[in-house]
Design a protein around this motif. Sequence first.
Motif, PDB file in Angstrom:
ATOM      1  N   GLN A 486      15.563  -5.724   6.531  1.00 36.54           N
ATOM      2  CA  GLN A 486      15.128  -7.113   6.626  1.00 36.54           C
ATOM      3  C   GLN A 486      15.288  -7.749   5.243  1.00 36.54           C
ATOM      4  OE1 GLN A 486      11.035  -7.681   7.787  1.00 36.54           O
ATOM      5  NE2 GLN A 486      11.030  -9.847   7.262  1.00 36.54           N
ATOM      6  N   ILE A 487      16.027  -8.832   5.159  1.00 32.63           N
ATOM      7  CA  ILE A 487      16.188  -9.538   3.887  1.00 32.63           C
ATOM      8  C   ILE A 487      14.921 -10.354   3.632  1.00 32.63           C
ATOM      9  CG2 ILE A 487      17.545 -11.208   2.562  1.00 32.63           C
ATOM     10  CD1 ILE A 487      19.961 -10.453   4.268  1.00 32.63           C
ATOM     11  N   ILE A 488      14.261 -10.083   2.517  1.00 33.17           N
ATOM     12  CA  ILE A 488      12.997 -10.765   2.220  1.00 33.17           C
ATOM     13  C   ILE A 488      13.108 -11.698   1.018  1.00 33.17           C
ATOM     14  CG2 ILE A 488      11.587  -8.931   3.224  1.00 33.17           C
ATOM     15  CD1 ILE A 488      11.058  -7.950   0.344  1.00 33.17           C
ATOM     16  N   GLY A 489      14.227 -11.671   0.333  1.00 32.97           N
ATOM     17  CA  GLY A 489      14.373 -12.551  -0.817  1.00 32.97           C
ATOM     18  C   GLY A 489      15.806 -12.658  -1.295  1.00 32.97           C
ATOM     19  N   ALA A 490      16.227 -13.879  -1.589  1.00 31.57           N
ATOM     20  CA  ALA A 490      17.524 -14.162  -2.214  1.00 31.57           C
ATOM     21  C   ALA A 490      17.415 -15.583  -2.763  1.00 31.57           C
ATOM     22  CB  ALA A 490      18.675 -14.038  -1.215  1.00 31.57           C
ATOM     23  N   GLU A 491      16.673 -15.733  -3.851  1.00 31.03           N
ATOM     24  CA  GLU A 491      16.293 -17.052  -4.352  1.00 31.03           C
ATOM     25  C   GLU A 491      17.475 -17.939  -4.657  1.00 31.03           C
ATOM     26  OE1 GLU A 491      12.953 -14.192  -5.521  1.00 31.03           O
ATOM     27  OE2 GLU A 491      15.148 -14.174  -5.325  1.00 31.03           O
ATOM     28  N   TYR A 492      18.574 -17.356  -5.111  1.00 27.65           N
ATOM     29  CA  TYR A 492      19.729 -18.161  -5.520  1.00 27.65           C
ATOM     30  C   TYR A 492      20.368 -18.906  -4.349  1.00 27.65           C
ATOM     31  CZ  TYR A 492      22.842 -14.621  -3.539  1.00 27.65           C
ATOM     32  OH  TYR A 492      23.503 -13.778  -2.677  1.00 27.65           O
ATOM     33  N   LEU A 493      20.101 -18.476  -3.107  1.00 25.02           N
ATOM     34  CA  LEU A 493      20.662 -19.158  -1.932  1.00 25.02           C
ATOM     35  C   LEU A 493      19.982 -20.489  -1.648  1.00 25.02           C
ATOM     36  CD1 LEU A 493      21.116 -16.184   0.574  1.00 25.02           C
ATOM     37  CD2 LEU A 493      22.905 -17.346  -0.742  1.00 25.02           C
ATOM     38  N   GLY A 494      18.792 -20.701  -2.202  1.00 23.89           N
ATOM     39  CA  GLY A 494      18.049 -21.929  -1.931  1.00 23.89           C
ATOM     40  C   GLY A 494      16.734 -21.621  -1.239  1.00 23.89           C
ATOM     41  N   ASP A 495      15.864 -22.598  -1.203  1.00 24.45           N
ATOM     42  CA  ASP A 495      14.502 -22.396  -0.717  1.00 24.45           C
ATOM     43  C   ASP A 495      14.408 -22.138   0.777  1.00 24.45           C
ATOM     44  OD1 ASP A 495      13.581 -22.768  -3.286  1.00 24.45           O
ATOM     45  OD2 ASP A 495      13.207 -24.921  -3.023  1.00 24.45           O
ATOM     46  N   ASP A 496      15.312 -22.681   1.564  1.00 22.93           N
ATOM     47  CA  ASP A 496      15.157 -22.641   3.017  1.00 22.93           C
ATOM     48  C   ASP A 496      16.050 -21.619   3.709  1.00 22.93           C
ATOM     49  OD1 ASP A 496      13.335 -24.752   2.815  1.00 22.93           O
ATOM     50  OD2 ASP A 496      14.954 -26.253   2.856  1.00 22.93           O
ATOM     51  N   VAL A 497      16.773 -20.803   2.941  1.00 31.22           N
ATOM     52  CA  VAL A 497      17.732 -19.885   3.560  1.00 31.22           C
ATOM     53  C   VAL A 497      17.054 -18.606   4.032  1.00 31.22           C
ATOM     54  CG1 VAL A 497      19.852 -18.566   3.209  1.00 31.22           C
ATOM     55  CG2 VAL A 497      19.609 -20.844   2.181  1.00 31.22           C
ATOM     56  N   ILE A 498      16.213 -18.026   3.178  1.00 30.00           N
ATOM     57  CA  ILE A 498      15.502 -16.791   3.529  1.00 30.00           C
ATOM     58  C   ILE A 498      14.014 -17.103   3.670  1.00 30.00           C
ATOM     59  CG2 ILE A 498      14.914 -14.442   2.823  1.00 30.00           C
ATOM     60  CD1 ILE A 498      17.847 -14.816   3.513  1.00 30.00           C
ATOM     61  N   ALA A 499      13.448 -16.788   4.839  1.00 35.92           N
ATOM     62  CA  ALA A 499      12.012 -16.981   5.064  1.00 35.92           C
ATOM     63  C   ALA A 499      11.276 -15.730   4.580  1.00 35.92           C
ATOM     64  CB  ALA A 499      11.738 -17.237   6.544  1.00 35.92           C
ATOM     65  N   GLU A 500      10.547 -15.860   3.484  1.00 39.79           N
ATOM     66  CA  GLU A 500       9.825 -14.721   2.951  1.00 39.79           C
ATOM     67  C   GLU A 500       8.637 -14.385   3.854  1.00 39.79           C
ATOM     68  OE1 GLU A 500       8.679 -15.445  -1.052  1.00 39.79           O
ATOM     69  OE2 GLU A 500      10.719 -15.281  -1.845  1.00 39.79           O
TER      70      GLU A 500
END
Length: 569
Positions: A486-500
């Motif tokens: 489960q991807i929990i973080g990828a800040e460089y993609l932007g705020d709304d791409v990955i739901a933490e």
Amino acid sequence: MFGCGCCYWNTGFDFYEPLPEPKPFSLPSPLPNWPSGEGFGTGRICLGEIEVHKITEFESVCSCNPHRGKSIGVTFYKAACIPDGFSSLGDYCQPIDRPLKGYVLVAREVAAPEAKSGCNHGSVLDSPALRKPVGYILVWNSDSPHDDCIYIWLPDPPLGYKAVGFVVTITPDEPSLDEIRCVRADLTDTCEISEKILDMEADLSKSRVQVYNTRPCLRGISRTGVSVGTFFCTTHLISEVILSIACLKNLDSTLHAMPNLNQIHALINHYGPTVYFHPHEVYMPSSVSWFLKNGALLYRNGKPEGEPIDSMGSNLPAGGTNDGEFWMDLPEDDDKRSYVKKGNLESAELYVHVKPALGGTFTDIAMWVFCPFNGPATLKVGLMTIEMNKIGEHVGDWEHYTLRLSNFTGELWGMFFSQHSGGSWVDAYDLEFIDGNKPIVYSSKNGHASFPHPGIYSQGPKKLGIGIINDVGKSKYFVDSSSRYQIIGAEYLGDDVIAEPCWLQYMREWGPMIVYDATMELENILSHLPVFVRFSVETLFDLFPTEIYGEEGPTGPKEKDNWEGDERC
């Protein structure tokens, strides 16, 4: 290849014994075609005013083989197949006892990006990004009485420029000024030494020479330093040396070479390791939601009763710091407590954090595994192996490993294996693979530290033969992280791409702090040891982490230093 045998130094080198040429390394399977994107996997990365290309093909210049001291032989290389318009920034060096697996960056100047509001349009920006050196400084030579010799040169940069690498020749003639380029100082960052790759001891007629790999001084998500792949050479004590070269700096804040979401999934599907747990592992991993919904409790300082936690962690306190006000614990009921301790392998998944590394020229994919319980430690003293009763136990255990991938090609470059409070980087050529290019991770019995190969690893003073045992091996218990993640973080993609997930915002401890009297257990251990090692064991216990004398749950992934910083070795 350039013609050259081994370099010779009559008290430090073997000249007549030929050195084996390291063979190039390649991954077990070819790389796939990655999903389409912007700059990832295109072979070149723009850093602002310069564009860099990664060279992994080399021409051998010279090898040297010191026969004194602990240093092994090395080979010096020049970049081969440099694309038209690009210039070398420095030569490459590596030990001869490993496959040829390295890189250097070559660069060319590109049109400067449009200046942002408030930028200084002074003379610095009017200067070219790359310039030839004004000359060279001879740092060291082998002073061989034979024809084949080695000369290591430091480029002398023009005013306002920095050298980012050295040049190696086999003649005393100064290299051509066209051989290399220096970089404008504002496009560089400070670097530091890392791995020592050559250490030649001094004698009455020679100065000691040392060669090191380099890396940016500051590393992490927001850091811009870029490794060039070149080496640093000095004849002085390294503690007294200020590095005469720099690394590059990525001034392109868009991080266009980082993978997009589709590419991230493709990378995980292609490289996701298989994690093997010990054949006699009792404390298996689980998903976080399984742990929470099976009775985990949230406690608050001053309140004796624990509160049930929602399976998504929505009622956990979010943000803040680990101030000791909250902690989690296992269920109060003994049967439920024992059940949760053992984990649930069927529900286990890896929690993925994707982040830029080395100025966005690499991608780090950190994969976190959660275990509800960390079992007791095992101590080894000489030939004796002693299993602890409580020492080392704690509720909640977070461990991880990290894949480092080249953004030029998408190739796996290395892996970091976390081992309790530290860990180590392992190059791709030294990994075990399964099912193509998927590495194997071995998780240690009870403690869940990560290792690249099966066996028994001891943490402690090797000379004394004392340490904590990490026992790892292949078994029927495993998790395939290429599909269970489960991807929990990828800040460089932007705020709304990955739901933490909600639980990721919980910054407190995942287990209680329980101080217990370990004196009896320690004294029982010491009483069985020879007198001459007892003091050493007591000293070793003083160096152990706090859980040696009690139980203390760890904090979650986002509270760790490596969430925003580089891995800690």
